[in-house]
Motif scaffolding. Structure first.
Motif, PDB file in Angstrom:
ATOM      1  N   CYS A  61     -15.788 -12.717  -1.506  1.00 51.15           N
ATOM      2  CA  CYS A  61     -17.049 -12.707  -0.783  1.00 51.15           C
ATOM      3  C   CYS A  61     -18.161 -12.183  -1.692  1.00 51.15           C
ATOM      4  N   LYS A  63     -21.070 -11.283  -0.907  1.00 50.92           N
ATOM      5  CA  LYS A  63     -21.889 -10.260  -0.266  1.00 50.92           C
ATOM      6  C   LYS A  63     -21.168  -8.909  -0.240  1.00 50.92           C
ATOM      7  N   CYS A  64     -19.887  -8.938   0.140  1.00 51.26           N
ATOM      8  CA  CYS A  64     -19.088  -7.706   0.149  1.00 51.26           C
ATOM      9  C   CYS A  64     -18.640  -7.320  -1.260  1.00 51.26           C
ATOM     10  N   ARG A  68     -11.357 -11.269   0.259  1.00 55.34           N
ATOM     11  CA  ARG A  68     -11.107 -11.250   1.698  1.00 55.34           C
ATOM     12  C   ARG A  68     -10.049 -12.286   2.053  1.00 55.34           C
ATOM     13  N   CYS A  78     -16.512 -15.208   5.261  1.00 58.37           N
ATOM     14  CA  CYS A  78     -15.974 -13.859   5.138  1.00 58.37           C
ATOM     15  C   CYS A  78     -15.708 -13.284   6.534  1.00 58.37           C
ATOM     16  N   CYS A  81     -18.339  -9.986   6.994  1.00 57.38           N
ATOM     17  CA  CYS A  81     -19.789 -10.108   7.105  1.00 57.38           C
ATOM     18  C   CYS A  81     -20.248 -11.514   7.513  1.00 57.38           C
TER      19      CYS A  81
END
Ligand SMILES: [Zn+2]
Length: 108
Positions: A61, A63-64, A68, A78, A81
């Motif tokens: 991911c 963003k994270c 995942r 994800c 998020c």
């Protein structure tokens, strides 16, 4: 492939072939199992079992900034998020991970 490997280890009978199968491998587990027996007929693998371990789909991911695990291949986002993800870390596998061998005694 499995047959080749067992041949290299001398005279041994293959009891089982362990396979790792990812959701993106493009092969259905049931189809593999049903075609296995036929494919092994007349080869050194005849009579062996196919053991399939289904591995989860893991993506990265952005963003994270973390890997995942995705539950459903249909939902390519994800789970934390909800960001769309595209980088697959694991899940395309279709590989032999282990062979269960049984040594064959040579008489005479
Ligand atoms: Zn995320």
């Amino acid at each position: 492939m499995a047959e080749e490997e067992s041949g290299q280890r001398g005279r041994a009978r293959v009891n089982a072939v362990h396979l790792k199968l990812g959701p993106l491998a493009g092969v259905v587990k049931e189809a593999l199992l049903s075609s296995y027996e036929m494919a092994c007929e007349g080869t050194g693998l005849q009579g062996s079992r196919l053991v399939i371990e289904e591995i989860p789909l893991v993506v990265y991911c952005p963003k994270c900034l973390a890997p995942r695990t995705i539950e459903s291949v249909q939902w390519f986002a994800c789970p934390e998020c909800r960001s769309p993800v595209s980088e697959v870390i694991q899940g395309r596998e279709l590989q032999v991970v282990a062979l269960e061998l049984e040594a064959v005694e040579i008489q005479g």
